[in-house]
Design an enzyme around this catalytic site. Structure first.
Site, PDB file in Angstrom:
ATOM      1  N   TYR A  32      37.683  36.561  47.063  1.00 15.99           N
ATOM      2  CA  TYR A  32      37.560  36.444  45.607  1.00 15.99           C
ATOM      3  C   TYR A  32      37.615  37.853  45.006  1.00 15.99           C
ATOM      4  CZ  TYR A  32      37.137  33.241  41.774  1.00 15.99           C
ATOM      5  OH  TYR A  32      37.435  32.465  40.687  1.00 15.99           O
ATOM      6  N   LEU A  33      38.681  38.536  45.366  1.00 16.15           N
ATOM      7  CA  LEU A  33      38.795  39.971  45.108  1.00 16.15           C
ATOM      8  C   LEU A  33      38.880  40.271  43.617  1.00 16.15           C
ATOM      9  CD1 LEU A  33      41.404  40.888  47.889  1.00 16.15           C
ATOM     10  CD2 LEU A  33      38.898  40.813  48.040  1.00 16.15           C
ATOM     11  N   GLY A  36      36.726  45.863  41.724  1.00 16.56           N
ATOM     12  CA  GLY A  36      35.872  46.638  42.631  1.00 16.56           C
ATOM     13  C   GLY A  36      36.524  46.717  44.010  1.00 16.56           C
ATOM     14  N   HIS A  37      36.971  45.555  44.520  1.00 16.30           N
ATOM     15  CA  HIS A  37      37.672  45.551  45.812  1.00 16.30           C
ATOM     16  C   HIS A  37      38.972  46.348  45.712  1.00 16.30           C
ATOM     17  CE1 HIS A  37      35.452  41.567  45.998  1.00 16.30           C
ATOM     18  NE2 HIS A  37      35.029  42.155  47.089  1.00 16.30           N
TER      19      HIS A  37
END
Ligand code: PAF
Length: 286
Positions: A32-33, A36-37
Site C-alpha cells: 500500500y505504497l 513515504g515509501h
C-alpha cells in the site's frame, strides 16, 4: 521490473546481478505504497545499481486484536508506483513462503523494545526483527532503507544488525508529510473525513514539542505535558503515549542532556497513528 513470489526466484535474480558486479538495495515494505515509501525507493535507486522491494504484510508483527485482516493491500498500485520509481524487483511472498510449517526460530530483542510501541504492542518487534532478518538473508542487500517515522523500528533494526554482525548498511530516511503536516502512513486510509481532520493534532503536538526544545526547554515532563494537553483538546484523540527517550537506548529520560527521540502514539477513533521528532533534527541545545 519483475514481480516474484518465491525465495528461490529472489536468490537467483540477486545472484545474477552479483555476478555482474551490481550493488543491491532493499526497501522492506508491507505494501500500500505511498510517497513515504517512494522516498525510500528513490534513495535506494540513487545509491545502488539494483533495487528490490518486498511487499509482505507480515502476520508475525500484528497482535491478536490488531489490524492484520483489514491492513490495506493493492499490489497493482504498488507495482505501478515501484516501477515509476525505478525498482527492479518486487518480492511478494505468501505467508507460507516466509513461514513454513514448523517455523520456530525468532529474533527477539530486549531493552530497545521495552518502551514506546514495544510496550503497547508486545509481539510487534519480535515479528519485525524476525521478518527483517529473513529478508536480509534472502536478498543479502548492500544497503536497506527504513523511514524515520517508525523511529523505534529503525533503532531496533540498526541494533539487530550490529548485535548479529549482519553485513549491510541501514539507511534512515526523513518522515514524509502530507501538505497539512500529517505523516504519511498506509493506515491514514482508515480515517474518515472527520478523523482525517482530527489526526492533524499529532503533527501539531510534534511541532509544539519541537518548538519547546528549540527554545531551550530541557525538562522532559514539561515538554510531554504540554504536548499531551494539546492532544487532549481534540475530542477524537486518545493518547497511547507521549514520551521523550534516549535516542540510542529508547529508555525514558527526565532531562534533555543527550540526543533524544520524542515519540507519540495516538488513537484517532480506532486508528492508531504515530509521529516523532529527534531533538538533534530540530536544533535542540543537546
Ligand atoms: O515498516 C514496515 O512496513 C514493516 O514493519 C517492515 C519493516 C516492512 C517489516 O514488516
Amino acid at each position: 521490473m519483475k514481480i516474484v513470489t518465491t525465495i528461490q526466484e529472489v536468490r537467483e535474480q540477486v545472484k545474477a546481478w552479483r555476478k555482474e558486479g551490481q550493488t543491491v538495495g532493499l526497501v522492506p515494505t508491507m505494501g500500500y505504497l505511498h510517497e513515504g515509501h517512494a522516498s525510500l525507493m528513490d534513495a535506494s535507486v540513487r545509491d545502488n545499481d539494483k533495487t528490490v522491494i518486498s511487499v509482505f504484510v507480515n502476520p508475525m508483527q500484528f497482535g491478536p486484536t490488531e489490524d492484520l485482516e483489514s491492513y490495506p493491500r493493492d499490489l497493482a498500485h504498488d507495482a505501478a508506483l515501484a516501477e515509476a520509481h525505478g525498482v527492479d524487483l518486487i518480492f511478494h511472498p505468501e505467508p507460507e513462503e516466509m513461514y513454513h510449517e514448523g517455523f520456530s526460530s525468532f529474533v527477539d530483542m530486549t531493552v530497545l523494545t521495552e518502551e514506546l510501541c514495544g510496550l503497547s504492542r508486545p509481539v510487534h518487534f519480535r515479528g519485525v526483527c524476525t521478518v527483517v532478518a529473513k529478508l536480509f538473508n534472502i536478498v543479502q542487500p548492500d544497503k536497506a532503507y527504513f523511514g524515520k517515522k517508525d523511529a523505534q523500528q529503525l533503532a531496533v533494526i540498526r541494533h539487530m544488525v550490529d548485535d548479529l554482525n549482519m553485513n549491510l548498511e541501514i539507511i534512515g530516511c526523513p518522515i514524509v508529510r502530507e501538505e497539512d503536516g500529517l505523516a504519511k502512513s498506509s493506515r491514514n486510509t482508515y480515517l474518515n473525513p472527520e478523523e482525517r481532520k482530527a489526526a492533524l493534532i499529532l503533527s501539531q503536538a510534534i511541532a509544539l514539542g519541537a518548538e519547546l526544545v528549540r527554545r531551550g526547554e530541557t525538562d522532559c515532563k514539561a515538554i510531554t505535558d504540554a504536548m499531551k494537553t494539546k492532544i487532549e483538546t481534540e475530542p477524537l484523540a486518545r493518547i497511547d503515549y507521549v514520551k521523550l527517550v534516549d535516542a540510542a537506548t529508547m529508555q525514558q529520560i527526565p532531562v534533555l542532556d543527550r540526543p533524544a527521540l520524542c515519540a507519540i502514539a495516538v488513537f484517532i477513533g480506532r486508528t492508531r497513528l504515530i509521529d516523532n521528532f529527534f531533538t538533534e533534527d530540530v536544533g535542540g541545545a543537546v
